[in-house]
Write a protein that holds these residues in place. Structure first.
Motif, PDB file in Angstrom:
ATOM      1  N   TRP A 109      11.936  22.176  -6.138  1.00 42.90           N
ATOM      2  CA  TRP A 109      11.256  22.033  -6.559  1.00 42.90           C
ATOM      3  C   TRP A 109      10.259  22.488  -7.040  1.00 42.90           C
ATOM      4  CZ3 TRP A 109       6.577  19.394  -5.733  1.00 42.90           C
ATOM      5  CH2 TRP A 109       6.464  18.764  -5.171  1.00 42.90           C
ATOM      6  N   LEU A 110       9.353  22.607  -5.286  1.00 38.51           N
ATOM      7  CA  LEU A 110       7.995  23.552  -5.703  1.00 38.51           C
ATOM      8  C   LEU A 110       7.918  24.938  -5.802  1.00 38.51           C
ATOM      9  CD1 LEU A 110       4.762  23.096  -5.201  1.00 38.51           C
ATOM     10  CD2 LEU A 110       5.565  23.556  -2.555  1.00 38.51           C
ATOM     11  N   PRO A 111       8.885  25.710  -5.851  1.00 41.80           N
ATOM     12  CA  PRO A 111       8.802  26.965  -6.136  1.00 41.80           C
ATOM     13  C   PRO A 111       8.842  27.354  -7.833  1.00 41.80           C
ATOM     14  CG  PRO A 111      10.295  26.766  -4.091  1.00 41.80           C
ATOM     15  CD  PRO A 111      10.569  25.421  -4.486  1.00 41.80           C
ATOM     16  N   THR A 112      10.053  26.190  -8.476  1.00 46.09           N
ATOM     17  CA  THR A 112       9.815  25.879  -9.660  1.00 46.09           C
ATOM     18  C   THR A 112       8.745  25.866  -9.986  1.00 46.09           C
ATOM     19  OG1 THR A 112      12.273  25.718  -9.870  1.00 46.09           O
ATOM     20  CG2 THR A 112      11.291  25.250 -11.301  1.00 46.09           C
ATOM     21  N   LEU A 113       8.360  24.806  -9.645  1.00 42.94           N
ATOM     22  CA  LEU A 113       6.483  24.315 -10.293  1.00 42.94           C
ATOM     23  C   LEU A 113       5.833  25.543 -10.246  1.00 42.94           C
ATOM     24  CD1 LEU A 113       4.724  22.772 -11.630  1.00 42.94           C
ATOM     25  CD2 LEU A 113       4.117  21.845  -9.133  1.00 42.94           C
ATOM     26  N   LEU A 114       5.691  26.469  -9.608  1.00 47.21           N
ATOM     27  CA  LEU A 114       4.729  27.811  -9.246  1.00 47.21           C
ATOM     28  C   LEU A 114       5.364  27.877  -9.492  1.00 47.21           C
ATOM     29  CD1 LEU A 114       4.647  27.567  -5.151  1.00 47.21           C
ATOM     30  CD2 LEU A 114       2.900  26.833  -6.523  1.00 47.21           C
ATOM     31  N   ALA A 133       0.918  -1.557  -0.110  1.00 49.22           N
ATOM     32  CA  ALA A 133      -0.335  -0.248  -0.023  1.00 49.22           C
ATOM     33  C   ALA A 133       0.928   1.453   0.112  1.00 49.22           C
ATOM     34  CB  ALA A 133      -1.125   0.163   1.387  1.00 49.22           C
ATOM     35  N   VAL A 134       0.844   1.934  -1.229  1.00 46.85           N
ATOM     36  CA  VAL A 134       1.595   3.577  -1.296  1.00 46.85           C
ATOM     37  C   VAL A 134       0.660   4.509  -0.857  1.00 46.85           C
ATOM     38  CG1 VAL A 134       3.016   5.253  -2.645  1.00 46.85           C
ATOM     39  CG2 VAL A 134       2.890   2.258  -2.828  1.00 46.85           C
ATOM     40  N   ARG A 135       1.288   5.109   0.159  1.00 50.06           N
ATOM     41  CA  ARG A 135       0.688   6.298   0.773  1.00 50.06           C
ATOM     42  C   ARG A 135       1.191   7.474   0.556  1.00 50.06           C
ATOM     43  NH1 ARG A 135      -0.022   3.095   6.505  1.00 50.06           N
ATOM     44  NH2 ARG A 135      -1.062   1.350   6.645  1.00 50.06           N
ATOM     45  N   PHE A 136       0.519   8.460  -0.768  1.00 52.20           N
ATOM     46  CA  PHE A 136       0.995   9.072  -0.821  1.00 52.20           C
ATOM     47  C   PHE A 136       0.212  10.581  -0.473  1.00 52.20           C
ATOM     48  CE2 PHE A 136       1.291   7.170  -5.565  1.00 52.20           C
ATOM     49  CZ  PHE A 136       2.715   7.272  -4.880  1.00 52.20           C
ATOM     50  N   PRO A 137       1.555  11.522  -0.242  1.00 56.72           N
ATOM     51  CA  PRO A 137       0.087  12.933   0.373  1.00 56.72           C
ATOM     52  C   PRO A 137      -0.194  13.295  -0.830  1.00 56.72           C
ATOM     53  CG  PRO A 137       2.760  13.028  -0.592  1.00 56.72           C
ATOM     54  CD  PRO A 137       2.506  11.659  -0.593  1.00 56.72           C
ATOM     55  N   ILE A 138      -0.576  14.698  -0.668  1.00 62.19           N
ATOM     56  CA  ILE A 138      -1.031  15.232  -2.423  1.00 62.19           C
ATOM     57  C   ILE A 138       0.148  15.878  -3.495  1.00 62.19           C
ATOM     58  CG2 ILE A 138      -1.404  17.590  -3.029  1.00 62.19           C
ATOM     59  CD1 ILE A 138      -1.895  18.835  -0.391  1.00 62.19           C
ATOM     60  N   VAL A 139      -0.076  15.043  -4.824  1.00 59.82           N
ATOM     61  CA  VAL A 139       0.293  15.334  -5.749  1.00 59.82           C
ATOM     62  C   VAL A 139       0.105  16.408  -6.676  1.00 59.82           C
ATOM     63  CG1 VAL A 139       0.929  13.267  -7.629  1.00 59.82           C
ATOM     64  CG2 VAL A 139       0.073  13.005  -5.521  1.00 59.82           C
ATOM     65  N   VAL A 140       1.316  16.573  -7.095  1.00 61.19           N
ATOM     66  CA  VAL A 140       1.316  18.078  -7.332  1.00 61.19           C
ATOM     67  C   VAL A 140       1.947  17.989  -9.451  1.00 61.19           C
ATOM     68  CG1 VAL A 140       1.110  19.987  -5.428  1.00 61.19           C
ATOM     69  CG2 VAL A 140       3.239  18.281  -6.587  1.00 61.19           C
ATOM     70  N   GLY A 141       1.695  18.737  -9.863  1.00 61.74           N
ATOM     71  CA  GLY A 141       2.283  18.933 -10.934  1.00 61.74           C
ATOM     72  C   GLY A 141       2.153  19.536 -12.080  1.00 61.74           C
ATOM     73  N   GLU A 142       2.601  19.878 -13.484  1.00 63.38           N
ATOM     74  CA  GLU A 142       2.106  20.450 -14.290  1.00 63.38           C
ATOM     75  C   GLU A 142       0.614  19.984 -15.231  1.00 63.38           C
ATOM     76  OE1 GLU A 142       4.557  22.191 -17.317  1.00 63.38           O
ATOM     77  OE2 GLU A 142       5.668  21.725 -16.302  1.00 63.38           O
ATOM     78  N   ASP A 143       0.583  18.280 -14.944  1.00 57.81           N
ATOM     79  CA  ASP A 143      -0.437  17.344 -15.234  1.00 57.81           C
ATOM     80  C   ASP A 143      -1.247  17.042 -14.706  1.00 57.81           C
ATOM     81  OD1 ASP A 143       1.579  16.235 -13.746  1.00 57.81           O
ATOM     82  OD2 ASP A 143       1.272  14.321 -14.830  1.00 57.81           O
ATOM     83  N   ASP A 144      -1.504  18.095 -13.269  1.00 61.00           N
ATOM     84  CA  ASP A 144      -2.696  17.459 -12.079  1.00 61.00           C
ATOM     85  C   ASP A 144      -4.013  17.874 -13.206  1.00 61.00           C
ATOM     86  OD1 ASP A 144      -4.192  17.061  -9.969  1.00 61.00           O
ATOM     87  OD2 ASP A 144      -2.769  18.640  -9.179  1.00 61.00           O
ATOM     88  N   TYR A 145      -4.950  17.243 -12.652  1.00 64.38           N
ATOM     89  CA  TYR A 145      -6.077  17.386 -13.460  1.00 64.38           C
ATOM     90  C   TYR A 145      -7.231  17.347 -12.585  1.00 64.38           C
ATOM     91  CZ  TYR A 145      -7.340  13.062 -11.306  1.00 64.38           C
ATOM     92  OH  TYR A 145      -7.258  11.906 -10.429  1.00 64.38           O
ATOM     93  N   THR A 146      -6.718  17.350 -11.127  1.00 63.47           N
ATOM     94  CA  THR A 146      -7.492  18.101  -9.930  1.00 63.47           C
ATOM     95  C   THR A 146      -6.884  19.757 -10.015  1.00 63.47           C
ATOM     96  OG1 THR A 146      -6.021  17.981  -8.176  1.00 63.47           O
ATOM     97  CG2 THR A 146      -7.229  16.205  -8.869  1.00 63.47           C
ATOM     98  N   GLU A 147      -6.173  20.661 -10.183  1.00 64.52           N
ATOM     99  CA  GLU A 147      -5.554  21.983 -10.135  1.00 64.52           C
ATOM    100  C   GLU A 147      -5.480  22.237  -9.392  1.00 64.52           C
ATOM    101  OE1 GLU A 147      -8.783  23.497 -12.957  1.00 64.52           O
ATOM    102  OE2 GLU A 147      -7.387  22.822 -14.629  1.00 64.52           O
ATOM    103  N   ARG A 148      -5.598  21.641  -7.853  1.00 61.19           N
ATOM    104  CA  ARG A 148      -5.523  22.002  -6.263  1.00 61.19           C
ATOM    105  C   ARG A 148      -4.608  22.817  -6.000  1.00 61.19           C
ATOM    106  NH1 ARG A 148      -5.554  15.965  -2.833  1.00 61.19           N
ATOM    107  NH2 ARG A 148      -4.743  15.841  -4.896  1.00 61.19           N
ATOM    108  N   LEU A 149      -3.666  22.500  -6.546  1.00 60.59           N
ATOM    109  CA  LEU A 149      -2.280  23.185  -6.281  1.00 60.59           C
ATOM    110  C   LEU A 149      -2.578  24.718  -7.194  1.00 60.59           C
ATOM    111  CD1 LEU A 149       0.283  24.459  -5.766  1.00 60.59           C
ATOM    112  CD2 LEU A 149       1.423  23.120  -7.297  1.00 60.59           C
ATOM    113  N   LEU A 150      -2.800  24.380  -8.968  1.00 62.35           N
ATOM    114  CA  LEU A 150      -3.462  25.485  -9.054  1.00 62.35           C
ATOM    115  C   LEU A 150      -3.658  26.549  -8.949  1.00 62.35           C
ATOM    116  CD1 LEU A 150      -2.771  26.948 -12.602  1.00 62.35           C
ATOM    117  CD2 LEU A 150      -4.522  25.448 -13.086  1.00 62.35           C
ATOM    118  N   PHE A 151      -5.387  26.200  -7.837  1.00 62.09           N
ATOM    119  CA  PHE A 151      -6.572  27.005  -7.600  1.00 62.09           C
ATOM    120  C   PHE A 151      -5.945  28.067  -6.852  1.00 62.09           C
ATOM    121  CE2 PHE A 151      -8.112  27.931  -3.258  1.00 62.09           C
ATOM    122  CZ  PHE A 151      -9.516  27.857  -3.591  1.00 62.09           C
TER     123      PHE A 151
END
Length: 294
Positions: free
Chosen positions: A280-285, A153-171
């Motif tokens: 990487w988070l500042p760069t992704l933002l 069982a792989v327990r992930f936190p919030i998954v982010v990326g340019e391809d994130d269809y949930t757009e939670r970070l983009l919000f």
């Protein structure tokens, strides 16, 4: 070369997982409803069925075996039990995409022992009967109590990326750029993150190397929500408008009331090397801001 079945492999980190597996020369079968075109061409085999239709699921896997199966789209104990019934004796190992939401937000960094599926009361039901986190907890309970194959069982936190269809970070980027208020509950709460690329890499590692038990998978490092907001402000060049409470239009997808972050020491000790969040988070933002301003 391994034979691999992937349930849910056409978008986000599931798609990247399939790409990695194909690139490494494995024989990959993806199982989807067939409603969304995939980009893999003839490099994968596709089985088309709705996993909620047990008869169709059984027909699709009849007479088939795989070395490894990945289940990225199981959200309830009923679904997990069907996987156990239909894939027992057909797979050598299952990697189940679980979540940080198996842990309730509370003070301190979460370790795998904070949720033990073998000690948790099983309640059967569909995905409509549970919250997201409880549905994943119950799915883990079924897999660890009923599967005859090994389960990671792989327990992930919030998954982010340019391809994130949930757009939670983009919000957050959009609300700051547009000077719309964002509502939080506790800006001092700490949170964990991982990129979709690293999530895919970890899933592949889990299939190839991990023992049959739960693993937290998160980038090294964490930010309080206040620190996260400051990163968004730096990337946008604008001040965020912060509110408390809010409603469905203003409430941040990250509006938790207490710490919600994880320790990855177990996976690290077993051989996986995680990225550094601050690398990487500042760069992704900044990338998301640039895309919004075009």
């Amino acid at each position: 070369m391994a034979t691999i079945l992937v349930l849910g492999g056409t978008r986000f980190f599931g798609k990247k997982l399939v790409e990695r597996l194909v690139a490494d020369g494995h024989s990959v079968t993806i199982a989807t409803r067939g409603e969304t075109p995939h980009s893999f061409g003839d490099t994968v085999e596709q089985l088309c069925f709705d996993r909620l239709d047990e008869v169709a699921f059984a027909k699709a896997v009849e007479g088939r075996t795989w070395d490894i199966a990945y289940d990225n789209i199981c959200y309830s104990p009923d679904e997990a039990q069907v996987v156990c019934r239909l894939l027992n004796g057909r797979i050598g190992k299952l990697v189940f995409t679980s979540t940080m939401a198996t842990y309730a937000p509370s003070a301190g960094k979460k370790v795998e022992a904070d949720f033990d599926p073998l000690q948790y009361e099983l309640r059967m039901g569909t995905r409509d009967d549970f919250t997201y986190g409880e549905g994943k907890r119950q799915a883990e309970v079924v897999f660890y109590k009923e599967a005859t194959f090994p389960v990671v069982a792989v327990r992930f936190p919030i998954v982010v990326g340019e391809d994130d269809y949930t757009e939670r970070l983009l919000f957050h980027v959009q609300h700051v750029l547009q000077q719309k208020p964002m509502a939080f509950v506790n800006v001092d709460a700490r949170m964990s993150y991982i990129t979709s690329d690293e999530a895919a890499a970890f899933l592949q590692w889990a299939g190839e190397h991990a023992q049959a038990e739960p693993y937290n998978a998160t980038a090294n490092g964490d930010y309080t929500l206040a620190e996260f907001i400051a990163l968004v402000e730096e990337a946008t060049g604008k001040r965020a408008k912060i509110a408390l409470g809010g409603d469905d239009t203003t409430r941040s997808p990250y509006a938790v009331g207490a710490d919600w972050y994880m320790d990855n020491a177990k996976a690290t000790a077993h051989g996986f090397t995680f990225s550094q969040l601050q690398d990487w988070l500042p760069t992704l933002l900044a990338t998301l801001v640039e895309a919004e301003q075009q």
